[in-house]
Design a protein around this motif. Structure first.
Motif, PDB file in Angstrom:
ATOM      1  N   UNK A 289      30.733  -5.191  26.677  1.00 11.55           N
ATOM      2  CA  UNK A 289      31.696  -6.498  26.434  1.00 11.55           C
ATOM      3  C   UNK A 289      30.809  -7.388  27.381  1.00 11.55           C
ATOM      4  N   UNK A 290      29.625  -7.254  28.122  1.00  8.07           N
ATOM      5  CA  UNK A 290      28.793  -8.180  28.756  1.00  8.07           C
ATOM      6  C   UNK A 290      28.142  -9.105  28.090  1.00  8.07           C
ATOM      7  N   UNK A 291      27.926 -10.206  28.508  1.00 10.00           N
ATOM      8  CA  UNK A 291      27.104 -11.441  27.510  1.00 10.00           C
ATOM      9  C   UNK A 291      25.786 -10.861  27.159  1.00 10.00           C
ATOM     10  N   UNK A 292      25.105  -9.958  27.999  1.00  7.63           N
ATOM     11  CA  UNK A 292      23.853  -9.637  27.471  1.00  7.63           C
ATOM     12  C   UNK A 292      23.964  -8.583  26.250  1.00  7.63           C
ATOM     13  N   UNK A 293      25.175  -7.916  25.816  1.00  6.52           N
ATOM     14  CA  UNK A 293      25.257  -7.181  24.829  1.00  6.52           C
ATOM     15  C   UNK A 293      25.570  -8.090  23.609  1.00  6.52           C
ATOM     16  N   UNK A 294      25.666  -9.556  23.630  1.00 11.30           N
ATOM     17  CA  UNK A 294      25.887 -10.154  22.415  1.00 11.30           C
ATOM     18  C   UNK A 294      24.602 -10.302  21.557  1.00 11.30           C
ATOM     19  N   UNK A 295      24.859 -10.475  20.209  1.00 11.12           N
ATOM     20  CA  UNK A 295      23.694 -10.898  19.487  1.00 11.12           C
ATOM     21  C   UNK A 295      23.254 -12.230  20.302  1.00 11.12           C
ATOM     22  N   UNK A 296      21.753 -12.608  20.405  1.00 11.81           N
ATOM     23  CA  UNK A 296      21.145 -13.673  21.039  1.00 11.81           C
ATOM     24  C   UNK A 296      22.027 -15.150  20.752  1.00 11.81           C
ATOM     25  N   UNK A 297      22.006 -15.226  19.475  1.00  8.08           N
ATOM     26  CA  UNK A 297      22.590 -16.639  18.883  1.00  8.08           C
ATOM     27  C   UNK A 297      24.199 -16.648  19.327  1.00  8.08           C
ATOM     28  N   UNK A 298      24.935 -15.473  19.830  1.00  6.64           N
ATOM     29  CA  UNK A 298      26.130 -15.649  20.405  1.00  6.64           C
ATOM     30  C   UNK A 298      26.438 -15.746  22.006  1.00  6.64           C
ATOM     31  N   UNK A 299      25.313 -15.521  22.563  1.00  8.95           N
ATOM     32  CA  UNK A 299      25.148 -15.415  24.155  1.00  8.95           C
ATOM     33  C   UNK A 299      25.739 -16.955  24.561  1.00  8.95           C
ATOM     34  N   UNK A 300      26.778 -16.907  25.208  1.00  8.30           N
ATOM     35  CA  UNK A 300      27.262 -18.085  25.919  1.00  8.30           C
ATOM     36  C   UNK A 300      27.470 -17.753  27.247  1.00  8.30           C
ATOM     37  N   UNK A 301      26.255 -18.110  27.964  1.00 11.21           N
ATOM     38  CA  UNK A 301      26.248 -17.392  29.385  1.00 11.21           C
ATOM     39  C   UNK A 301      27.229 -18.218  30.371  1.00 11.21           C
ATOM     40  N   UNK A 302      27.689 -17.740  31.540  1.00  9.05           N
ATOM     41  CA  UNK A 302      28.863 -18.478  32.277  1.00  9.05           C
ATOM     42  C   UNK A 302      28.117 -19.772  32.828  1.00  9.05           C
TER      43      UNK A 302
END
Length: 298
Positions: free
Chosen positions: A257-270
């Motif tokens: 569930x960490x952001x790193x695991x999202x597809x790159x286009x869906x990564x919304x970093x803190x």
């Protein structure tokens, strides 16, 4: 028993969470003329749970001024000045799969954080100026209670004083600059722990729900039963390579569930203003706000 480190009127105190509030052990000790530990490390080494429970019972029936309102307190990390902060990477199969860094590990992957990274419940975490990909990692934190060297898995949990809630904050763009993860893991404030240190007699570490919310949205929801290496295995493994000391902290890894695991286009970093809440069943909710460092006025 839930222990709390807190600050009030520029002084540090040790407390116990009760139905009436946080029992200030210093006030209780002075009132009843009982010697009590001033520091969490002293309590860990002495481990006089029965004595403190008796003190809390006496306080319950007497003076309400010995109890602090939790909402008014400035929390401190669950353990202050530990000798070691040891972290376990890639310790849930689902996280290994989402991270796509390597295969499932055959032995625990260890790395370190340092004292500068410690932060408390409700503490504002400064976002670094030289990193942009900031991620959360909900983790169960083990607090060692007595010196452990070459211990077996069967006896390992007897060396645990208690457990706390942690967030292994990570700057991914720094973490993967080299093959060593240290840089992205040990930034200032990147190891919040708290608000409580729950004694081991009240916790079964092998089956605890663990969850992360960002601005109220659930991002991680799993259970410690899915660890690749459970707490006993981790403690035993580490103790065969280095001596664990009372007060040492072990971050035991994060689920999927960490952001790193999202597809790159869906990564919304803190980002600045985000509220991150990590909750572990029976141990407590750790809340922190991230904030961009202020730019000095010219």
């Amino acid at each position: 028993m839930k222990l709390v480190n807190f600050k009030k009127d520029q002084q540090s105190f040790l407390g116990v969470k009760t139905d009436q509030g946080i029992l200030n052990l210093k006030k209780a000790g002075q009132t009843f003329q009982v010697e009590v530990p001033d520091r969490i490390i002293d309590f860990i080494k002495k481990k006089d749970l029965a004595g403190i429970k008796q003190l809390a019972e006496r306080a319950h029936h007497t003076e309400p001024s010995m109890f602090e309102n939790e909402d008014d307190l400035e929390f401190l990390p669950s353990v202050i000045n530990p000798e070691k902060i040891i972290c376990v990477g890639l310790n849930y199969v689902s996280h290994v799969e989402e991270a796509k860094i390597q295969d499932i590990p055959k032995t625990p992957i260890l790395f370190s954080k340092y004292g500068n990274a410690l932060a408390a419940h409700n503490e504002v975490i400064p976002l670094p100026k030289n990193a942009e990909k900031i991620d959360y990692e909900a983790e169960l934190v083990v607090v060692i209670g007595k010196e452990a060297k070459n211990v077996s898995e069967e006896e390992a949990l007897s060396y645990v004083f208690g457990y706390s809630t942690g967030n292994d904050l990570s700057a991914r763009d720094l973490q993967f600059t080299t093959s060593q993860w240290l840089l992205g893991k040990s930034l200032d404030g990147f190891a919040p722990v708290g608000p409580y240190l729950v004694t081991a007699d009240e916790v079964n570490p092998t089956h605890l729900h663990i969850e992360t919310k960002v601005n109220g949205e659930v991002r991680q929801s799993s259970n410690t039963q899915y660890m690749i290496f459970n707490c006993a295995a981790i403690i035993s493994y580490i103790s065969k390579h280095m001596t664990l000391k009372p007060g040492d902290l072990i971050f035991t890894g994060t689920p999927e569930g960490v952001i790193l695991g999202y597809p790159e286009e869906k990564q919304q970093w803190l980002k600045s203003g985000d509220v991150v809440e990590v909750t572990i069943e029976g141990i407590g909710k750790l809340r922190n706000v991230l904030e961009k460092e202020a730019v000095p006025k010219v």
